[in-house]
Design a protein around this motif. Structure first.
Motif, mmCIF file in Angstrom:
data_model
loop_
_atom_site.group_PDB
_atom_site.id
_atom_site.type_symbol
_atom_site.label_atom_id
_atom_site.label_comp_id
_atom_site.label_asym_id
_atom_site.label_seq_id
_atom_site.Cartn_x
_atom_site.Cartn_y
_atom_site.Cartn_z
ATOM 1 N N THR A 113 7.037 35.500 92.433
ATOM 2 C CA THR A 113 7.456 36.406 91.407
ATOM 3 C C THR A 113 8.510 37.364 91.999
ATOM 4 O OG1 THR A 113 5.300 37.486 91.738
ATOM 5 C CG2 THR A 113 5.346 36.021 90.042
ATOM 6 N N LEU A 114 9.023 37.998 91.077
ATOM 7 C CA LEU A 114 10.129 38.916 91.623
ATOM 8 C C LEU A 114 9.602 40.213 92.415
ATOM 9 C CD1 LEU A 114 12.328 38.543 88.285
ATOM 10 C CD2 LEU A 114 13.078 37.857 90.491
ATOM 11 N N ASP A 115 8.445 40.590 92.140
ATOM 12 C CA ASP A 115 7.851 41.774 92.936
ATOM 13 C C ASP A 115 7.786 41.294 94.310
ATOM 14 O OD1 ASP A 115 5.945 40.121 91.785
ATOM 15 O OD2 ASP A 115 4.612 41.422 92.099
ATOM 16 N N LEU A 116 7.679 40.065 94.537
ATOM 17 C CA LEU A 116 7.304 39.657 96.013
ATOM 18 C C LEU A 116 8.780 39.381 96.813
ATOM 19 C CD1 LEU A 116 4.334 37.302 95.016
ATOM 20 C CD2 LEU A 116 4.213 39.802 95.964
ATOM 21 N N ASN A 117 9.695 39.455 95.997
ATOM 22 C CA ASN A 117 10.956 39.039 96.764
ATOM 23 C C ASN A 117 12.213 40.069 96.323
ATOM 24 O OD1 ASN A 117 11.876 37.654 94.285
ATOM 25 N ND2 ASN A 117 10.376 36.443 94.929
ATOM 26 N N TYR A 118 12.723 39.814 95.441
ATOM 27 C CA TYR A 118 14.004 40.791 94.888
ATOM 28 C C TYR A 118 13.567 42.279 94.711
ATOM 29 C CZ TYR A 118 17.539 37.426 94.168
ATOM 30 O OH TYR A 118 18.593 36.107 94.404
ATOM 31 N N LEU A 119 12.297 42.545 94.322
ATOM 32 C CA LEU A 119 12.065 43.831 93.929
ATOM 33 C C LEU A 119 11.400 44.141 95.128
ATOM 34 C CD1 LEU A 119 10.568 43.434 90.527
ATOM 35 C CD2 LEU A 119 12.647 44.744 91.079
ATOM 36 N N ALA A 120 10.736 43.583 95.975
ATOM 37 C CA ALA A 120 10.403 44.231 97.252
ATOM 38 C C ALA A 120 11.385 44.479 98.469
ATOM 39 C CB ALA A 120 9.576 42.828 98.330
ATOM 40 N N GLU A 121 12.611 43.936 98.303
ATOM 41 C CA GLU A 121 13.645 44.199 99.102
ATOM 42 C C GLU A 121 14.219 45.438 98.638
ATOM 43 O OE1 GLU A 121 14.570 43.052 101.942
ATOM 44 O OE2 GLU A 121 13.426 41.313 102.145
ATOM 45 N N ALA A 122 14.384 45.351 97.150
ATOM 46 C CA ALA A 122 15.062 46.726 96.528
ATOM 47 C C ALA A 122 14.282 48.107 96.971
ATOM 48 C CB ALA A 122 14.952 46.685 94.841
ATOM 49 N N GLU A 123 12.986 48.046 96.998
ATOM 50 C CA GLU A 123 12.086 49.131 97.318
ATOM 51 C C GLU A 123 12.202 49.193 98.814
ATOM 52 O OE1 GLU A 123 8.194 47.993 95.488
ATOM 53 O OE2 GLU A 123 8.386 49.780 94.638
ATOM 54 N N ARG A 124 12.339 48.291 99.599
ATOM 55 C CA ARG A 124 12.588 48.374 101.079
ATOM 56 C C ARG A 124 13.926 49.051 101.369
ATOM 57 N NH1 ARG A 124 10.683 43.727 105.121
ATOM 58 N NH2 ARG A 124 12.304 42.427 104.402
ATOM 59 N N ALA A 125 14.874 49.011 100.364
ATOM 60 C CA ALA A 125 16.062 49.712 100.537
ATOM 61 C C ALA A 125 16.140 51.108 99.985
ATOM 62 C CB ALA A 125 17.250 48.603 100.138
ATOM 63 N N GLY A 126 15.072 51.273 99.436
ATOM 64 C CA GLY A 126 15.012 52.773 98.990
ATOM 65 C C GLY A 126 14.802 52.975 97.273
ATOM 66 N N ALA A 127 15.011 51.576 96.858
ATOM 67 C CA ALA A 127 15.036 51.821 95.207
ATOM 68 C C ALA A 127 13.557 52.362 94.833
ATOM 69 C CB ALA A 127 15.302 50.290 94.505
ATOM 70 N N GLU A 128 13.472 53.154 93.624
ATOM 71 C CA GLU A 128 12.412 53.633 93.133
ATOM 72 C C GLU A 128 12.230 52.798 91.672
ATOM 73 O OE1 GLU A 128 10.484 57.657 91.311
ATOM 74 O OE2 GLU A 128 12.339 57.788 92.439
ATOM 75 N N ILE A 129 10.785 52.421 91.548
ATOM 76 C CA ILE A 129 10.459 51.742 90.518
ATOM 77 C C ILE A 129 9.467 52.338 89.938
ATOM 78 C CG2 ILE A 129 9.545 49.439 89.482
ATOM 79 C CD1 ILE A 129 10.485 47.861 92.065
ATOM 80 N N ARG A 130 9.470 52.775 88.420
ATOM 81 C CA ARG A 130 8.675 53.509 87.811
ATOM 82 C C ARG A 130 8.108 52.455 86.686
ATOM 83 N NH1 ARG A 130 11.025 59.453 87.056
ATOM 84 N NH2 ARG A 130 11.741 59.662 89.275
ATOM 85 N N ALA A 131 6.926 52.167 86.603
ATOM 86 C CA ALA A 131 6.283 51.250 85.540
ATOM 87 C C ALA A 131 6.034 51.935 84.427
ATOM 88 C CB ALA A 131 5.115 50.443 86.231
ATOM 89 N N LEU A 132 5.834 51.394 83.427
ATOM 90 C CA LEU A 132 5.006 52.077 82.130
ATOM 91 C C LEU A 132 6.225 53.324 81.636
ATOM 92 C CD1 LEU A 132 1.347 51.832 82.980
ATOM 93 C CD2 LEU A 132 2.271 51.019 81.207
ATOM 94 N N HIS A 133 7.528 52.630 81.753
ATOM 95 C CA HIS A 133 8.308 53.777 81.332
ATOM 96 C C HIS A 133 9.351 52.963 80.193
ATOM 97 C CE1 HIS A 133 7.270 56.664 84.496
ATOM 98 N NE2 HIS A 133 8.293 57.219 84.208
ATOM 99 N N LEU A 134 9.225 53.357 79.008
ATOM 100 C CA LEU A 134 9.668 52.326 77.914
ATOM 101 C C LEU A 134 10.981 53.207 77.500
ATOM 102 C CD1 LEU A 134 9.950 50.299 75.733
ATOM 103 C CD2 LEU A 134 8.389 51.979 74.309
ATOM 104 N N VAL A 135 12.240 52.554 77.885
ATOM 105 C CA VAL A 135 13.408 53.297 77.318
ATOM 106 C C VAL A 135 13.752 53.095 75.900
ATOM 107 C CG1 VAL A 135 16.006 53.359 77.856
ATOM 108 C CG2 VAL A 135 14.292 52.832 79.746
ATOM 109 N N LYS A 136 14.107 54.274 75.340
ATOM 110 C CA LYS A 136 14.486 54.319 73.934
ATOM 111 C C LYS A 136 15.770 54.600 73.408
ATOM 112 C CE LYS A 136 11.062 55.309 71.656
ATOM 113 N NZ LYS A 136 9.752 54.659 70.776
ATOM 114 N N LYS A 137 16.551 55.216 74.415
ATOM 115 C CA LYS A 137 17.954 55.976 73.954
ATOM 116 C C LYS A 137 18.865 55.856 75.107
ATOM 117 C CE LYS A 137 18.701 59.961 72.243
ATOM 118 N NZ LYS A 137 18.652 61.026 71.311
ATOM 119 N N LEU A 138 19.990 55.649 74.923
ATOM 120 C CA LEU A 138 21.036 55.596 75.991
ATOM 121 C C LEU A 138 22.053 56.646 75.376
ATOM 122 C CD1 LEU A 138 21.734 52.076 77.215
ATOM 123 C CD2 LEU A 138 20.023 53.659 78.150
#
Ligand SMILES: Cc1cc2nc3c(=O)[nH]c(=O)nc-3n(C[C@H](O)[C@H](O)[C@H](O)COP(=O)(O)OP(=O)(O)OC[C@H]3O[C@@H](n4cnc5c(N)ncnc54)[C@H](O)[C@@H]3O)c2cc1C
Ligand code: SF4
Length: 523
Positions: A207-232
């Motif tokens: 699953t993506l949390d075990l590869n792409y997202l793991a690499e994203a976090e390793r490179a400094g990305a922040e992931i915030r779960a339970l955040h529902l985007v409503k408007k841009l």
């Protein structure tokens, strides 16, 4: 850097979002991923009836669970909610689209040749492999037998799956083997439990949390779960992203907002299209979005026909959910239609529910197929004898998503779909004919779901389009790189930009396209 909070905000953490976040972070960008669902792990995957199974986009305070099931008129759409998006719930099939698919309906830059290196990169990141020959399920064997009996033997093939297999696994040594993957995450190997669609408890699914997202976090990305985007909201320089934070325990919603130079929308076909529709037609923050927004939505021809085999054990709850295909995409399906027939599996839990329903079938006056079914119930477990023939197909892709009003609450806008079965009827009937032929040649009885026979309803796990690629705003919402026409710094990177049905499982194509586009955007 400017006073903006982030260089890039990525909305959604499925295939398009995970690839984008990974490559942006690896390029040194300050990246935030906002994901509406939770962080699921083998410790909290839903299993019991009282677990959080459902997501409801209108009531995320009450339902912030595993699967988002949307009921439109005549069409149901299912998608996942969680860090990893559709990779959590999917059946792991990671297959390339056919080169011919790109010859019509795509911007001319997007060809199979252009995507080939990105398909390969996705395959490497997701570590795709086939089920080893010593571990074929009863369903895979039935598929192969059916293909040969229908003179489709040369079209049968095992599918590339994003799953770790242990070549030494066997029923006498059924344990998982755990080790650390190339991205620093612990994973096991497949134990053929059939739970792929409800979360793999031994983490054999890549699953993506075990590869792409793991690499994203390793490179400094922040992931915030339970955040529902409503408007841009566009700002003078950059973007403001408005969201609701969901408290996992209480469901309480707290509003918030953050800014970024660029926004990469990857909330899936339904999610990205709905968010842009709301920004254009409800919040009016993006009034210049193309009038094509919502048009060209595709269900990708998904259909399941259950078949029952009195004399044969199929055990659809054993083995990976999908393992093989019969490739009829060169229009060699019944009546010249383009089909990709697959085996389907069902998790044991769903099987339990079905078993209870079947046991309630009355004895006595039943005829034909129902009579046979009742006999199977009397003989033991009918599900052990069921083969869910599955598949996708090329279909016209003529759905439209839009915001409608409810008569009793006209101030509220609800996402609606305009889709009618007529133009898809030929291809669905062709899939049914293929399923029936396979069943007949292998000695079973097929059962065409009444939801199609009487109601003409379909259900799809493969929604595509809504923010389709095009050459200009007159025929598309985004360009060939996913840039939204009319708004600098805003991109769509997911299945919403795929401009037509592709006739087979789409996640590899969505990820490959995101690999291509994000690399072009960041240079
Ligand atoms: C049961 C099932 C089985 C499947 N099996 C396969 C398979 O075997 N092979 C295959 O190729 N495909 C399969 N699919 C389809 C596959 O999952 C999707 O095609 C793929 O996930 C789409 O990728 P995406 O990036 O477009 O969106 P998604 O992967 O759906 O990601 C979108 C993400 O955005 C999040 N999101 C949505 N709205 C918001 C918002 N407003 N704010 C913040 N976050 C938001 C969602 O929670 C989700 O995590 C399956 C799907 C299902 C449901
Ligand atoms: S069959 Fe079971 S162990 Fe194998 S990938 Fe699916 S959920 Fe994981």
């Amino acid at each position: 850097m400017s006073k903006l909070d982030f260089d890039a905000i990525v909305i959604g953490s499925g295939f398009g979002g995970a690839v984008s976040a990974c490559r942006l972070a690896q390029k040194g960008r300050k990246v935030l991923v906002l994901e509406r669902g939770r962080r699921w792990t083998p410790q909290n995957y839903p299993r019991a009836a009282t677990d959080p199974w459902l997501w409801n986009q209108e009531r995320p305070d009450r339902f912030h669970g595993w699967a988002d099931l949307r009921a439109f008129s005549d069409m149901w759409v299912v998608a996942a909610a969680g860090v990893g998006g559709g990779s959590l719930i999917y059946a792991n099939v990671s297959v390339e689209a056919k080169p011919e698919v790109f010859k019509r309906g795509w911007p001319q830059q997007i060809t199979y040749e252009a995507l080939r290196p990105h398909y390969e990169e996705v395959g490497r990141m997701l570590n795709v492999q086939e089920v080893p020959d010593n571990q074929l399920s009863q369903r895979t064997r039935l598929m192969r037998e059916g293909a040969e009996a229908c003179n489709w033997g040369g079209r049968f093939r095992k599918l590339p799956l994003a799953v770790r297999f242990d070549p030494d696994w066997n029923a006498d040594r059924p344990d998982t083997r755990t080790s650390t993957n190339a991205h620093g995450k612990e994973q096991g190997t497949c134990v053929h439990c059939g739970n792929c669609d409800i979360g793999c408890q031994v983490s054999a699914k890549n699953t993506l949390d075990l590869n792409y997202l793991a690499e994203a976090e390793r490179a400094g990305a922040e992931i915030r779960a339970l955040h529902l985007v409503k408007k841009l909201e566009p700002m003078e320089k950059g973007w403001r992203v408005h969201f609701d934070m969901i408290d996992e325990q209480t469901g309480r919603l707290s509003p918030g907002n953050l800014s970024a130079e660029n926004v990469f929308l990857a909330a899936g076909s339904i999610g990205s299209t709905e968010l842009l529709l709301r920004c254009r037609d409800e919040h009016r923050t993006l009034p210049a979005l193309s009038s094509r927004l919502g048009y060209g939505w595709a269900h990708n021809g998904d259909f399941v026909t259950p078949a029952f085999y009195k004399e044969r054990m199929i055990s659809p709850s054993h083995g990976v959910t999908i393992s093989a295909a019969i490739d009829l995409l060169d229009n060699s399906g019944p009546d010249g239609q383009a089909l990709f027939v697959e085996d389907g599996g069902i998790p044991n839990l769903a099987g339990h529910f079905l078993r209870k329903r079947l046991e309630r079938l009355p004895r006595g006056k039943l005829r034909g197929f129902y009579k046979e079914l009742r006999e199977l119930v009397d003989d033991g477990d009918p599900l052990e004898h069921m083969m869910p023939w599955f598949g996708q197909a090329m279909e016209p892709g003529d759905g439209r998503l839009w915001l409608g009003r409810r008569w009793y609450a006209p101030w509220k806008r609800k996402l609606r779909m305009q889709w009618s079965f007529q133009r898809s009827q030929a291809v669905v009937e062709s899939m049914i004919a293929a399923h029936k032929l396979l069943t007949e040649k292998t000695g079973g009885s097929a059962y065409v779901p009444q939801t199609w026979t009487f109601l003409r309803n379909l259900i799809t796990p493969h929604p595509l389009g809504g923010c389709n690629m095009g050459l200009t705003p007159a025929n598309g919402v985004v360009d060939a790189q996913g840039k939204v026409f009319g708004y600098a710094g805003l991109y769509v990177m997911d299945g919403a930009i795929i401009p037509r049905a592709i006739g087979l499982n789409p996640s590899r194509t969505i990820a490959a396209l995101a690999e291509r586009n994000i690399r072009q955007v960041i240079g």
